[in-house]
Design a protein around this motif. Structure first.
Motif, short mmCIF file in Angstrom:
data_model
loop_
_atom_site.label_atom_id
_atom_site.label_comp_id
_atom_site.label_asym_id
_atom_site.label_seq_id
_atom_site.Cartn_x
_atom_site.Cartn_y
_atom_site.Cartn_z
N UNK A 206 8.44 -10.88 -8.60
CA UNK A 206 8.28 -10.48 -7.20
C UNK A 206 8.35 -8.97 -7.01
N UNK A 207 9.12 -8.30 -7.84
CA UNK A 207 9.23 -6.84 -7.69
C UNK A 207 7.89 -6.15 -7.93
N UNK A 208 7.07 -6.75 -8.80
CA UNK A 208 5.73 -6.20 -9.04
C UNK A 208 4.91 -6.27 -7.76
N UNK A 209 4.94 -7.42 -7.09
CA UNK A 209 4.20 -7.54 -5.83
C UNK A 209 4.74 -6.59 -4.77
N UNK A 210 6.04 -6.46 -4.67
CA UNK A 210 6.62 -5.60 -3.64
C UNK A 210 6.11 -4.17 -3.76
N UNK A 211 6.12 -3.63 -4.98
CA UNK A 211 5.68 -2.25 -5.18
C UNK A 211 4.17 -2.11 -5.04
N UNK A 212 3.42 -3.02 -5.64
CA UNK A 212 1.96 -2.91 -5.59
C UNK A 212 1.45 -3.15 -4.17
N UNK A 213 2.03 -4.12 -3.45
CA UNK A 213 1.58 -4.38 -2.08
C UNK A 213 1.79 -3.16 -1.19
N UNK A 214 2.89 -2.44 -1.42
CA UNK A 214 3.14 -1.21 -0.66
C UNK A 214 2.03 -0.19 -0.90
N UNK A 215 1.59 -0.10 -2.14
CA UNK A 215 0.51 0.84 -2.47
C UNK A 215 -0.83 0.37 -1.91
N UNK A 216 -1.06 -0.94 -1.95
CA UNK A 216 -2.31 -1.47 -1.41
C UNK A 216 -2.40 -1.24 0.10
N UNK A 217 -1.29 -1.40 0.80
CA UNK A 217 -1.27 -1.15 2.24
C UNK A 217 -1.55 0.32 2.53
N UNK A 218 -1.04 1.20 1.69
CA UNK A 218 -1.28 2.63 1.89
C UNK A 218 -2.76 2.97 1.67
N UNK A 219 -3.40 2.28 0.71
CA UNK A 219 -4.83 2.50 0.48
C UNK A 219 -5.62 1.97 1.67
N UNK A 220 -5.30 0.76 2.10
CA UNK A 220 -5.79 0.24 3.37
C UNK A 220 -7.20 -0.29 3.43
N UNK A 221 -7.98 -0.19 2.38
CA UNK A 221 -9.35 -0.69 2.40
C UNK A 221 -9.35 -2.22 2.38
N UNK A 222 -10.43 -2.86 2.83
CA UNK A 222 -10.51 -4.32 2.76
C UNK A 222 -10.32 -4.85 1.34
N UNK A 223 -10.88 -4.12 0.37
CA UNK A 223 -10.76 -4.55 -1.03
C UNK A 223 -9.30 -4.50 -1.47
N UNK A 224 -8.58 -3.47 -1.03
CA UNK A 224 -7.16 -3.34 -1.40
C UNK A 224 -6.33 -4.43 -0.73
N UNK A 225 -6.52 -4.63 0.55
CA UNK A 225 -5.73 -5.62 1.28
C UNK A 225 -5.95 -7.02 0.72
N UNK A 226 -7.15 -7.30 0.25
CA UNK A 226 -7.45 -8.63 -0.31
C UNK A 226 -6.69 -8.91 -1.60
N UNK A 227 -6.14 -7.87 -2.21
CA UNK A 227 -5.41 -8.04 -3.47
C UNK A 227 -3.91 -8.19 -3.28
N UNK A 228 -3.45 -8.12 -2.03
CA UNK A 228 -2.01 -8.22 -1.78
C UNK A 228 -1.44 -9.54 -2.30
N UNK A 229 -0.24 -9.43 -2.89
CA UNK A 229 0.55 -10.59 -3.34
C UNK A 229 -0.12 -11.38 -4.45
N UNK A 230 -1.00 -10.74 -5.19
CA UNK A 230 -1.66 -11.41 -6.31
C UNK A 230 -1.25 -10.81 -7.66
N UNK A 231 -0.68 -9.62 -7.66
CA UNK A 231 -0.41 -8.91 -8.91
C UNK A 231 0.72 -9.55 -9.71
N UNK A 232 1.81 -9.95 -9.03
CA UNK A 232 2.97 -10.49 -9.75
C UNK A 232 2.63 -11.72 -10.56
#
Length: 369
Positions: A206-232
């Motif tokens: 879960x810590x992987x998702x927490x950090x990566x999701x924070x970065x994806x939100x900062x990027x903010x593009x549709x492609x980035x947001x679609x990847x949220x909570x998938x990395x962990x």
């Protein structure tokens, strides 16, 4: 046939370990109930868990008073208290250990986190904990830091079972497997029975998702947001693929043929941090034979109550997991930067908890005196 989701997990080859321990849980019979009713076959501890247990304190009052009367300092008191809890828990799990020929029934205790970057001190502490607990079903937790890798090898080479903790990256996991195999080779050369040595490799999720999701939100593009909570989940699935590959390679096979055990992947940090996600996400999406899932009690109860276990959800998903990591790179998330940060933060968080534990015990000793 399974009658509960936790039974279904067990039947799918997942060992359920509880990510919590306290004296109250042991003496109240709560641990025994989880073994009997929730299919729990092991326990993991860490400085945060012990800090929380000692802060409540009531079950430790008599021992703290005795230690204070004996003139114990805070370091000795913490050592005595935590190893007593782990020894008692190991005794409760001994029937599981015997029934599974040592595969499960394991209780883990961690070396002091402020030693994470000191190889020789970590080795010495691993021996000290192993000798003090003095139970075959204990595992000594050693972090997968750069300095921790040779300590893992030395401990395994001495016949000590090890839970390797704080693994975030696939490259570091490859190094952890190498450290384990090197330790087995040393143990074999020393004439140690390889079948008595067990190890798990704790891959944090879960810590992987927490950090990566924070970065994806900062990027903010549709492609980035679609990847949220998938990395962990993707990262853990690729770790399992690496596990299968490495333990099918000739070097590992030769050791397995000599009686050694595979170093099983363990999914750690499986409590969901984002309330928008299913609370069993890091359980039901990481079902594979031969893994451990160590759960906080909240996640365990959620799984028992409404987890949907539909067999292996890992081995058919390697290609998709690889695509997720590739997509993260394409939107600008630097995997290596994330995992290096998480390792540093993981050590720092455990040091903070360790210091809280020391302060709690110091205050209790002073009050008892």
């Amino acid at each position: 046939m399974s009658t509960t989701p936790t039974a279904a997990l067990s039947q799918a080859g997942v060992s359920i370990w509880l990510d919590d321990l306290s004296r109250e849980r042991i003496v109240s019979g709560g641990l025994e109930r989880l073994i009997a009713e929730r299919d729990v076959v092991g326990v993991t501890t860490n400085p945060t868990i012990f800090a929380g247990a000692l802060a409540k304190g009531e079950a430790y009052r008599d021992q703290v008073a005795a230690l204070a009367a004996d003139g114990a300092d805070v370091d000795r008191a913490v050592f005595e208290i935590t190893t007593d809890d782990v020894r008692d828990a190991a005794d409760h799990f001994r029937p599981v250990y015997d029934r599974t020929d040592g595969y499960d029934g394991r209780v883990s205790i961690e070396v002091s986190p402020d030693l994470a970057n000191e190889t020789e001190a970590t080795i010495a502490e691993a021996h000290r904990l192993w000798d003090k607990v003095d139970r075959p079903n204990v595992m000594i937790k050693i972090p997968a830091t750069r300095a921790g890798l040779p300590a893992i090898t030395a401990a395994i080479g001495a016949g000590i079972s090890v839970n390797v903790t704080l693994i975030f990256s696939l490259d570091r996991y490859r190094e952890v497997i190498d450290a384990y195999l090197t330790g087995l080779e040393q143990a074999k050369a020393a004439g140690i029975d390889l079948s008595t040595i067990h190890s798990v490799a704790s891959f944090f999720v879960s810590r992987v998702d927490t950090e990566i999701d924070k970065r994806l939100e900062a990027i903010g593009s549709p492609e980035a947001i679609a990847l949220k909570s998938r990395a962990g989940v993707a990262n853990a699935r690729l770790a399992y693929e690496l596990y299968l590959q490495q333990f099918a390679a000739p070097r590992a096979v030769a050791l397995l043929d000599a009686g050694a055990n595979r170093q099983r992947p363990l999914w750690a940090s499986t409590g969901v941090k984002d309330p928008a996600l299913p609370d069993t996400l890091y359980v039901t999406e990481l079902v594979a034979h031969g893994v451990v899932n160590t759960m906080p009690e909240k996640t365990l109860e959620a799984t028992f109550d409404h987890g949907v276990v539909e067999g292996d959800t890992v081995t058919g998903a390697f290609a998709e997991a690889g695509r997720v990591l590739d997509a993260l790179a394409s939107v600008g998330v630097e995997y290596d930067d994330v995992t290096e940060l998480l390792e540093r933060e993981g050590v720092d968080k455990f040091i903070v908890s360790w210091n809280e534990l020391l302060e709690t015990v110091r205050s209790a000793l002073e009050a008892a005196r």
